[in-house]
Design a protein around this motif. Structure first.
Motif, PDB file in Angstrom:
ATOM      1  N   PHE A   1       4.180  -8.207   1.081  1.00 46.07           N
ATOM      2  CA  PHE A   1       4.996  -7.017   1.285  1.00 46.07           C
ATOM      3  C   PHE A   1       4.175  -5.734   1.187  1.00 46.07           C
ATOM      4  N   ASP A   2       3.342  -5.641   0.156  1.00 44.63           N
ATOM      5  CA  ASP A   2       2.564  -4.410  -0.032  1.00 44.63           C
ATOM      6  C   ASP A   2       1.716  -4.109   1.201  1.00 44.63           C
ATOM      7  N   LEU A   3       1.069  -5.141   1.724  1.00 47.40           N
ATOM      8  CA  LEU A   3       0.191  -4.953   2.871  1.00 47.40           C
ATOM      9  C   LEU A   3       0.994  -4.577   4.112  1.00 47.40           C
ATOM     10  N   ASP A   4       2.091  -5.286   4.365  1.00 50.85           N
ATOM     11  CA  ASP A   4       2.915  -4.978   5.531  1.00 50.85           C
ATOM     12  C   ASP A   4       3.442  -3.552   5.482  1.00 50.85           C
ATOM     13  N   THR A   5       3.893  -3.139   4.296  1.00 53.17           N
ATOM     14  CA  THR A   5       4.443  -1.795   4.158  1.00 53.17           C
ATOM     15  C   THR A   5       3.371  -0.738   4.382  1.00 53.17           C
ATOM     16  N   SER A   6       2.198  -0.947   3.804  1.00 51.15           N
ATOM     17  CA  SER A   6       1.115   0.016   3.966  1.00 51.15           C
ATOM     18  C   SER A   6       0.657   0.100   5.418  1.00 51.15           C
ATOM     19  N   LEU A   7       0.609  -1.052   6.090  1.00 54.60           N
ATOM     20  CA  LEU A   7       0.250  -1.054   7.506  1.00 54.60           C
ATOM     21  C   LEU A   7       1.243  -0.229   8.312  1.00 54.60           C
ATOM     22  N   ALA A   8       2.527  -0.425   8.024  1.00 53.20           N
ATOM     23  CA  ALA A   8       3.561   0.289   8.768  1.00 53.20           C
ATOM     24  C   ALA A   8       3.449   1.797   8.549  1.00 53.20           C
ATOM     25  N   PHE A   9       3.232   2.218   7.306  1.00 53.91           N
ATOM     26  CA  PHE A   9       3.098   3.636   7.013  1.00 53.91           C
ATOM     27  C   PHE A   9       1.864   4.221   7.694  1.00 53.91           C
ATOM     28  N   SER A  10       0.901   3.361   7.960  1.00 58.00           N
ATOM     29  CA  SER A  10      -0.342   3.825   8.566  1.00 58.00           C
ATOM     30  C   SER A  10      -0.310   3.746  10.080  1.00 58.00           C
TER      31      SER A  10
ATOM     32  N   LEU B   1       3.969  -3.353  -6.612  1.00 54.65           N
ATOM     33  CA  LEU B   1       4.005  -1.965  -7.051  1.00 54.65           C
ATOM     34  C   LEU B   1       4.155  -1.021  -5.875  1.00 54.65           C
ATOM     35  N   ASP B   2       3.383  -1.273  -4.810  1.00 58.10           N
ATOM     36  CA  ASP B   2       3.454  -0.381  -3.665  1.00 58.10           C
ATOM     37  C   ASP B   2       4.830  -0.426  -3.029  1.00 58.10           C
ATOM     38  N   PHE B   3       5.391  -1.636  -2.919  1.00 60.47           N
ATOM     39  CA  PHE B   3       6.670  -1.792  -2.228  1.00 60.47           C
ATOM     40  C   PHE B   3       7.801  -1.118  -2.984  1.00 60.47           C
ATOM     41  N   SER B   4       7.667  -1.000  -4.305  1.00 62.48           N
ATOM     42  CA  SER B   4       8.753  -0.400  -5.085  1.00 62.48           C
ATOM     43  C   SER B   4       9.012   1.037  -4.669  1.00 62.48           C
ATOM     44  N   ALA B   5       8.023   1.654  -4.044  1.00 59.53           N
ATOM     45  CA  ALA B   5       8.202   3.024  -3.589  1.00 59.53           C
ATOM     46  C   ALA B   5       8.298   3.104  -2.077  1.00 59.53           C
ATOM     47  N   ALA B   6       8.499   1.952  -1.406  1.00 59.47           N
ATOM     48  CA  ALA B   6       8.455   1.914   0.049  1.00 59.47           C
ATOM     49  C   ALA B   6       9.665   2.603   0.650  1.00 59.47           C
TER      50      ALA B   6
ATOM     51  N   ASP C   1       8.398  -5.660  11.960  1.00 57.44           N
ATOM     52  CA  ASP C   1       8.503  -7.015  11.444  1.00 57.44           C
ATOM     53  C   ASP C   1       9.724  -7.103  10.525  1.00 57.44           C
ATOM     54  N   ALA C   2       9.890  -8.262   9.882  1.00 54.14           N
ATOM     55  CA  ALA C   2      11.077  -8.484   9.049  1.00 54.14           C
ATOM     56  C   ALA C   2      11.149  -7.510   7.879  1.00 54.14           C
TER      57      ALA C   2
ATOM     58  N   GLY D   1       2.397  -9.760  14.084  1.00 49.57           N
ATOM     59  CA  GLY D   1       2.453  -8.413  13.542  1.00 49.57           C
ATOM     60  C   GLY D   1       2.836  -8.302  12.083  1.00 49.57           C
ATOM     61  N   SER D   2       3.145  -9.428  11.428  1.00 50.49           N
ATOM     62  CA  SER D   2       3.477  -9.436  10.008  1.00 50.49           C
ATOM     63  C   SER D   2       2.555 -10.411   9.294  1.00 50.49           C
ATOM     64  N   THR D   3       2.324 -10.196   8.007  1.00 49.07           N
ATOM     65  CA  THR D   3       1.458 -11.079   7.245  1.00 49.07           C
ATOM     66  C   THR D   3       2.263 -12.188   6.581  1.00 49.07           C
ATOM     67  N   PHE D   4       1.561 -13.239   6.128  1.00 48.82           N
ATOM     68  CA  PHE D   4       2.213 -14.321   5.392  1.00 48.82           C
ATOM     69  C   PHE D   4       1.187 -15.018   4.517  1.00 48.82           C
TER      70      PHE D   4
END
Length: 540
Positions: free
Chosen positions: A258-267, A322-327, A530-531, A243-246
């Protein structure tokens, strides 16, 4: 990141780059609102909120390849020698799981993904009862598939007549014993797999040997190669770990994307697999993935990332972009903040069907919480919070701040939450702290039990600790987080424990082994975390 996935046309230009961060935040918030408050047009798998990249994989009539009410997973997109594209994926569209292939209606123009013909079943001989592990590559105008079926078998498939193909065992007998296919190299010459111990390997299906890939692939559930032109490594991969990327290269592990994991979670998406479409130019390589959609039917669907290339994703791995900075932490579906619990237990969560809770004999600690606000006082006798008649289902996360007066007094257990009485094999689950200061998650089906534990000493007397359990019941996956860090994980909890029973916080059903101390900020999510998300929730 994923907010850029949908373009009004069939698919956006591959060179599409990051948008302004502030716009990403706005898109994320609007996405969450739309995903929870709107419904799709009947018969249509369209976009809800900020991400529905499956809009980039469409049939000739404009409908999406992902269908309502069924699972489509593990997409492999390849370019054939005649310039057309072929999409191979697994699905249970026919009731049982089979492999399907769809050929594009036109040749690929190098920029926009074309439409596809109706997918056809590759063979009539699989019909599996569960998801199929496989990989695919192009071979002239045909596609070669490698399938975990009676060992590992392969078939050469004509995309225009796929039913005529048949599966045959591969030559590499070493790999057929206990190996699960998780991906394929960019040139199609090596399959990626994990053995029964989770060790990652690569091997030539026509050879005789199997070679350990290196630590970076161990325990992966999916992996796809990043070409050397994009990564600087011959053995670079990105992939999925429960469920998490690496991102990794041989023995080197570079961390999550991080950017991808965060965007997935928000979605509201839980990623299950990744693959790479190798374009004519490495700079235009695209990443496809499948994911469970928790906002739209809890089915698994196919997606294309058109906002970032494979190189973009690789370059963003292992650091906060950049995306994660606003997560922000994902909003809980159900949230009980222990404000005046002696009076009521209001649900502040974001679910459209909020669960009601009953607080019994819970005192008010006006300034005693971890953040100086109110917390609930549990007297070790009759105090508890119950949620009646609700089922968290197969995927859920439960989190709470806890402060136990005396850990050593937890002779058997101090129960944080349970939906059953005590007893290892009692049907249901129990999250508790034992006298060693370890956190435990126990599951039983009435006869048998399986559990996961953290090391001892993590929980101490009169100290606030954040405890979280993330569960994927279908796969038997569970992860324990304490104070934002993963402290225990397993893929071997019971997959048949009861979830449809009263949830009791501060004591098990029946009242034995209650907590003496404080609890605050009880949150329930209808998806595993995920972590990355665990850290966001902890620091919220």
């Amino acid at each position: 990141m994923l907010g850029n996935l949908y373009i009004d046309t069939q698919a956006g230009p591959m060179s599409k780059k990051l948008r302004n961060t502030s716009m990403w935040v706005l898109a994320a918030l609007l996405g969450l609102l739309a995903a929870n408050c709107s419904k799709p047009v009947p018969g249509e798998k369209e976009m809800l909120g900020k991400i529905k990249g499956k809009a980039s994989l469409r049939l000739a009539d404009g409908s999406t390849i992902s269908q309502p009410g069924t699972d489509e997973y593990s997409p492999y997109l390849v370019k054939l020698s005649d310039g057309y594209l072929a999409l191979v994926f697994g699905s249970n569209q026919g009731g049982l799981h089979d492999l399907y292939v769809a050929k594009s209606t036109t040749a690929f123009d190098g920029e926009f993904l074309p439409f596809f013909n109706t997918p056809q079943k590759i063979t009539s001989g699989i019909g599996a009862g569960s998801k199929i592990s496989f990989a695919a590559k192009a071979s002239g105008t045909n596609v070669v598939v490698y399938v975990n079926y009676t060992g590992i078998s392969s078939a050469t498939v004509d995309p225009t007549n796929p039913g005529s193909s048949s599966l045959s065992p591969i030559t590499n007998n070493t790999a057929t014993v206990g190996h699960t296919i998780i991906g394929i190299s960019g040139d199609g010459n090596k399959l990626f797999s994990t053995d029964g111990s989770g060790i990652g390997h690569s091997f030539d299906p026509g050879g005789a040997n199997v070679t350990p890939f290196g630590y970076g692939m161990d325990n992966a559930t999916s992996a796809t190669q990043v070409r050397q032109e994009n990564s600087g490594y011959e053995d670079a991969i990105i992939g999925v770990f429960y469920g998490s990327t690496f991102a990794a290269a041989g023995q080197q592990y570079f961390g999550p994307i991080f950017d991808l994991d965060t965007s997935l979670a928000f979605s509201g998406l839980s990623i299950t697999s990744m693959s790479t479409f190798n374009a004519d130019s490495a700079a235009n390589d695209l990443v496809l993935f499948s994911a469970f959609d928790f906002f739209d039917g809890f089915t698994e669907d196919l997606y294309v990332i058109t906002s970032h290339t494979s190189k973009d994703l690789w370059d963003s791995a292992g650091f906060l972009g950049l995306d994660f900075s606003a997560a922000l932490a994902p909003p809980p579906d159900h949230w009980f903040d222990m404000f005046a619990p002696a009076t009521s237990c209001p649900n502040l969560g974001f679910s459209m069907t909020p669960w009601s809770a009953i607080c019994t004999a819970i005192g008010d600690s006006s300034t005693g919480s971890y953040d100086g606000t109110e917390a609930g006082e549990f007297d070790g006798s009759t105090s508890n919070m119950t949620i009646l008649g609700q089922d968290p289902g197969n995927f859920f996360t439960i989190a709470a701040w806890v402060n136990i007066t005396s850990v050593t007094a937890c002779s058997t257990s101090c129960v944080i939450v349970a939906n059953s009485g005590l007893g290892a094999s009692t049907d249901g689950f129990r999250l508790y702290v034992d006298a060693t200061g370890a956190v435990n998650f126990e599951t039983g089906n009435g006869t048998l039990s399986l559990a996961i534990s953290t090391p001892g000493g993590l929980i101490s007397d009169v100290t606030w600790n954040h405890v979280m359990i993330s569960v994927d019941r279908l796969s038997g996956l569970a992860t324990l987080y304490v104070n934002g860090f993963e402290e225990g994980t397993t893929n071997a909890i019971r997959t048949d424990f009861n979830t449809n029973a009263t949830l009791t916080f501060g004591a098990p059903d029946g009242g034995a082994n209650p907590i003496t101390g404080l609890m605050d900020e009880i949150k329930i999510y209808n998806f595993p975390v995920d972590a990355t998300l665990a850290q966001l929730i902890y620091y919220e």
